[in-house]
Motif scaffolding. Structure first.
Motif, mmCIF file in Angstrom:
data_model
loop_
_atom_site.group_PDB
_atom_site.id
_atom_site.type_symbol
_atom_site.label_atom_id
_atom_site.label_comp_id
_atom_site.label_asym_id
_atom_site.label_seq_id
_atom_site.Cartn_x
_atom_site.Cartn_y
_atom_site.Cartn_z
ATOM 1 N N VAL A 154 3.669 -0.876 4.048
ATOM 2 C CA VAL A 154 2.934 0.377 3.848
ATOM 3 C C VAL A 154 3.911 1.557 3.820
ATOM 4 C CG1 VAL A 154 1.189 1.937 4.799
ATOM 5 C CG2 VAL A 154 0.870 -0.540 4.987
ATOM 6 N N PRO B 262 -6.492 2.393 1.373
ATOM 7 C CA PRO B 262 -6.476 1.242 0.474
ATOM 8 C C PRO B 262 -7.837 1.032 -0.192
ATOM 9 C CG PRO B 262 -6.614 0.516 2.747
ATOM 10 C CD PRO B 262 -6.391 1.995 2.779
ATOM 11 N N LEU C 1 0.833 -1.203 0.000
ATOM 12 C CA LEU C 1 0.000 0.000 0.000
ATOM 13 C C LEU C 1 0.866 1.251 0.000
ATOM 14 C CD1 LEU C 1 -2.724 1.534 0.377
ATOM 15 C CD2 LEU C 1 -2.436 1.200 2.852
ATOM 16 N N LEU D 191 -4.085 -6.816 3.400
ATOM 17 C CA LEU D 191 -3.130 -6.108 4.250
ATOM 18 C C LEU D 191 -3.008 -6.726 5.635
ATOM 19 C CD1 LEU D 191 -4.032 -2.417 3.366
ATOM 20 C CD2 LEU D 191 -1.963 -3.648 2.712
ATOM 21 N N LEU E 153 -8.212 -4.416 -1.449
ATOM 22 C CA LEU E 153 -6.873 -4.609 -0.885
ATOM 23 C C LEU E 153 -6.899 -4.792 0.628
ATOM 24 C CD1 LEU E 153 -3.801 -4.685 -1.320
ATOM 25 C CD2 LEU E 153 -3.802 -2.166 -1.231
ATOM 26 N N ARG E 154 -7.903 -4.256 1.296
ATOM 27 C CA ARG E 154 -7.913 -4.266 2.768
ATOM 28 C C ARG E 154 -7.723 -5.660 3.360
ATOM 29 N NH1 ARG E 154 -12.296 -0.193 2.135
ATOM 30 N NH2 ARG E 154 -11.314 1.843 2.454
#
Length: 278
Positions: free
Chosen positions: A234, A216, A211, A224, A220-221
């Motif tokens: 990140v 995001p 990220l 992560l 994508l969350r």
């Protein structure tokens, strides 16, 4: 010796074929050194995707990120990789790993045995041997450009894989949880340095950024796994701030090869401009 920065774009899909080759050209034009394609059943087959990218670019290196060794027979794969090296004019990097957390189900879907951790580690060694032999001309196809074999990138975290990386890898990317803080690399780095001895300085160290920024996209969350500011995966802030973070990581951890989620290739380009080759 401190290595110069270089950067790669990690991508495995695009809306259509034209967009895919356009992404490769964009990465090259923005100053990225490498396009890296993952090996999952939900993304483009990596060797086909890299072959298409090879035809659309001239200097961009092309890397698997990373091939899951249980999915294919090593000798056949080595032949196909030698062909890809030919088609790209010698721009292939070979990224290999023993398999992600969900790789067992993918191997079963492909009709391939997954094997134990030790068996998969042996497969990595076997593939490296087969690739170097094929590139050196021992097979029926002798067209590989990189006769000594392609640069080998190994995804490593545990001691056994780090030991192999110390012996065989040109590049090591650390297969740690996305939410890991930079200090989580101290132990694997210490193992790698101990096992590699004098060779340690020759190995390029890499990490992957999932990220760029603080917002995001929804898809994508889940990937992560809670990673946020301060995590290895990140980067946030202005281009100068992100560049300074990477400079600190290089000073503290030796990481000079940074790969970035392709969704953020354009947003991250100012950082590439600040640091690439420096």
């Amino acid at each position: 010796m401190t290595k110069h920065f270089r950067f790669g774009v990690v991508a495995g899909f695009a809306p259509d074929a034209e967009s895919w080759t356009g992404l490769a050209r964009q990465a090259e034009n923005l100053g990225y050194s490498t396009l890296l394609v993952p090996d999952t059943l939900g993304t483009l087959p990596p060797l086909l995707a890299l072959a298409a990218a090879a035809g659309a670019t001239t200097t961009l290196r092309l890397s698997t990120f990373v091939l899951s060794v249980p999915y294919r027979r090593p000798r056949q794969l080595a032949w196909e990789l030698a062909g890809l090296d030919f088609l790209s004019g010698g721009r292939l990097d070979l990224g290999i790993g023993t398999g992600r957390a969900d790789a067992r189900a993918d191997a079963e879907f492909l009709g391939m045995p997954y094997g134990s951790a030790g068996e998969r580690l042996s497969q990595v060694e076997e593939l490296i041997t087969e690739v170097r032999a094929a590139f050196g001309g021992s097979g029926r196809f002798t067209g590989a450009v990189q006769k000594e074999g392609p640069p080998v990138l190994l995804a490593a975290a545990g001691e056994r894989m780090l030991t192999l990386a110390a012996k065989e890898a040109d590049i090591v990317t650390f297969a740690v949880h996305p939410a890991s803080a930079p200090h989580a690399l101290h132990r694997p780095l210490a193992v790698l340095e101990e096992k590699a001895g004098a060779r340690f300085g020759e190995i390029e160290l890499s990490s992957n950024v999932h990220l760029v920024g603080s917002d995001p996209p929804p898809w994508l969350r889940p990937l992560l796994h809670g990673a946020g500011p301060g995590s290895l995966a990140v980067l946030d802030g202005t281009p100068r701030q992100m560049a300074d973070t990477l400079l600190r990581r290089r000073d503290e951890l030796g990481i000079s090869y940074v790969t970035v989620n392709g969704v953020f290739a354009q947003a991250f380009a100012p950082v590439v401009e600040l640091l690439a080759g420096r």
